[in-house]
Design an enzyme around this catalytic site. Structure first.
Site, PDB file in Angstrom:
ATOM      1  N   SER A   1      -3.408  -1.487   8.751  1.00  0.00           N
ATOM      2  CA  SER A   1      -4.572  -1.536   9.636  1.00  0.00           C
ATOM      3  C   SER A   1      -5.664  -2.417   9.037  1.00  0.00           C
ATOM      4  O   SER A   1      -6.650  -2.714   9.708  1.00  0.00           O
ATOM      5  CB  SER A   1      -5.106  -0.122   9.852  1.00  0.00           C
ATOM      6  OG  SER A   1      -5.468   0.440   8.605  1.00  0.00           O
TER       7      SER A   1
ATOM      8  N   CYS B   1      -1.005  12.266 -21.539  1.00  0.00           N
ATOM      9  CA  CYS B   1      -0.380  11.281 -22.436  1.00  0.00           C
ATOM     10  C   CYS B   1       0.230  10.119 -21.652  1.00  0.00           C
ATOM     11  O   CYS B   1       0.759   9.189 -22.244  1.00  0.00           O
ATOM     12  CB  CYS B   1       0.680  11.948 -23.311  1.00  0.00           C
ATOM     13  SG  CYS B   1       2.228  12.331 -22.456  1.00  0.00           S
TER      14      CYS B   1
ATOM     15  N   GLN C   1       0.847  -1.199   0.000  1.00  0.00           N
ATOM     16  CA  GLN C   1       0.000   0.000   0.000  1.00  0.00           C
ATOM     17  C   GLN C   1       0.882   1.249   0.000  1.00  0.00           C
ATOM     18  O   GLN C   1       0.358   2.356  -0.092  1.00  0.00           O
ATOM     19  CB  GLN C   1      -0.886   0.019   1.249  1.00  0.00           C
ATOM     20  CG  GLN C   1      -1.895  -1.123   1.321  1.00  0.00           C
ATOM     21  CD  GLN C   1      -2.620  -1.138   2.661  1.00  0.00           C
ATOM     22  OE1 GLN C   1      -2.102  -1.638   3.656  1.00  0.00           O
ATOM     23  NE2 GLN C   1      -3.813  -0.592   2.698  1.00  0.00           N
TER      24      GLN C   1
ATOM     25  N   HIS D   1      -0.888   1.518  -4.726  1.00  0.00           N
ATOM     26  CA  HIS D   1      -1.166   2.953  -4.771  1.00  0.00           C
ATOM     27  C   HIS D   1      -0.128   3.724  -5.578  1.00  0.00           C
ATOM     28  O   HIS D   1      -0.020   4.941  -5.451  1.00  0.00           O
ATOM     29  CB  HIS D   1      -1.266   3.512  -3.343  1.00  0.00           C
ATOM     30  CG  HIS D   1      -2.429   2.964  -2.569  1.00  0.00           C
ATOM     31  ND1 HIS D   1      -2.420   2.777  -1.204  1.00  0.00           N
ATOM     32  CD2 HIS D   1      -3.645   2.521  -2.991  1.00  0.00           C
ATOM     33  CE1 HIS D   1      -3.585   2.255  -0.820  1.00  0.00           C
ATOM     34  NE2 HIS D   1      -4.331   2.085  -1.875  1.00  0.00           N
TER      35      HIS D   1
ATOM     36  N   CYS E   1       2.098  11.954 -16.528  1.00  0.00           N
ATOM     37  CA  CYS E   1       1.276  12.950 -17.215  1.00  0.00           C
ATOM     38  C   CYS E   1      -0.175  12.467 -17.219  1.00  0.00           C
ATOM     39  O   CYS E   1      -0.451  11.318 -17.557  1.00  0.00           O
ATOM     40  CB  CYS E   1       1.763  13.163 -18.639  1.00  0.00           C
ATOM     41  SG  CYS E   1       0.678  14.258 -19.591  1.00  0.00           S
TER      42      CYS E   1
ATOM     43  N   ASP F   1       6.496   4.512  -1.250  1.00  0.00           N
ATOM     44  CA  ASP F   1       7.853   4.996  -0.998  1.00  0.00           C
ATOM     45  C   ASP F   1       8.947   4.243  -1.753  1.00  0.00           C
ATOM     46  O   ASP F   1      10.097   4.670  -1.761  1.00  0.00           O
ATOM     47  CB  ASP F   1       8.147   4.989   0.516  1.00  0.00           C
ATOM     48  CG  ASP F   1       7.877   3.626   1.163  1.00  0.00           C
ATOM     49  OD1 ASP F   1       8.217   2.581   0.551  1.00  0.00           O
ATOM     50  OD2 ASP F   1       7.339   3.597   2.284  1.00  0.00           O
TER      51      ASP F   1
HETATM   52 ZN    ZN Z   1       1.932  14.395 -21.542  1.00  0.00          ZN
END
Ligand code: ZN
Length: 241
Positions: A186, A122, A91, A111, A119, A94
């Site tokens: 959790s 694109c 999750q 995540h 972007c 980092d």
């Molecule tokens: Zn772009």
């Protein structure tokens, strides 16, 4: 004998020893600060240049990119090196599992990652440090160099869907594994939480390592409350033996 597949679901708790606070959990910093949460909410981010300016400043000051892996991340690498098949579903954004030395193909980032930008038009990606360098050089809201589109961190914002391919792989690994270790989560944020139930439904040995109680503790074969930095190395060493 075939060695059992070990799946490790990691949450914010595995990175607290690396100095990274819990941002996203039910008691995380963002949920306690609605203004900060706007900076990582897709609708606000796309609709308001001032939110984007603040969001880039937050990324510029964020220490996540300077954080180092800790003993728990290294223990996962040791397990993998011992020859036990291991996959990590995280999750966290980092990138510390990979920085510790785990091959990227063994890590599913539910995540996304704070180490890259993406972007929104694109879908070009690049190292976050390149975008941060443009902010440091004076750009409030660096635009995509390919198409001029709005850039964001390659993390999943509130209001964005998880990558269905990553999620599908996470479910497949969870169904296939013999041991499922949920560490530092959790188990209250979906879909990660539900994976613990899927693992138990499919007969995996469910181990939960977390300081606080979780909704899945009563389904677990083993619940460990001791600090992750000592608990995970011990548990994984037993598996590698
Ligand atoms: Zn772009």
């Amino acid at each position: 004998m075939t060695r059992p597949l070990v799946a490790i679901l990691s949450g914010a708790g595995i990175s607290t020893d690396s100095g990274i606070p819990d941002y996203r959990g039910p008691n995380g910093l963002w949920r306690k600060d609605p203004e900060a949460e706007k900076l990582v909410t897709y609708e606000y981010y796309m609709g308001d240049p001032e939110i984007r300016r603040q969001s880039w400043q937050m990324r510029r000051k964020n220490r996540t990119l300077q954080a180092e892996p800790n003993a728990a991340h290294r223990a996962v690498v040791d397990l993998e090196k011992s020859g036990v098949p291991v996959r990590v579903i995280t999750q966290n954004i980092d990138g510390l599992h990979q920085l510790a030395g785990l091959p990227a193909r063994k890590v599913l980032e539910l995540h996304g990652t704070a180490r890259e930008f993406r972007c929104t038009k694109c879908h070009a990606r690049g190292p976050m440090r390149d975008a941060i360098a443009r902010v440091e050089a004076g750009e409030d809201d660096p635009a995509c160099l390919e198409c001029g589109g709005i850039l964001k961190s390659a993390t999943v914002f509130f209001g964005e869907r998880l990558d269905p391919v990553v999620l599908g792989e996470a479910v497949a690994i969870t169904k296939a594994c013999q041991v499922f270790i949920a560490v530092g989560s959790s188990l209250q944020v979906q879909p990660a939480a539900g994976l613990a139930g899927v693992a138990a439904d499919h007969g995996a040995r469910l181990v939960i390592v977390n300081a606080e109680a979780t909704p899945y503790d009563d389904r677990a074969d083993e619940v460990v409350r001791e600090p992750i930095g000592t608990a995970l190395p011990r548990l994984l060493h037993e598996l590698s033996g």
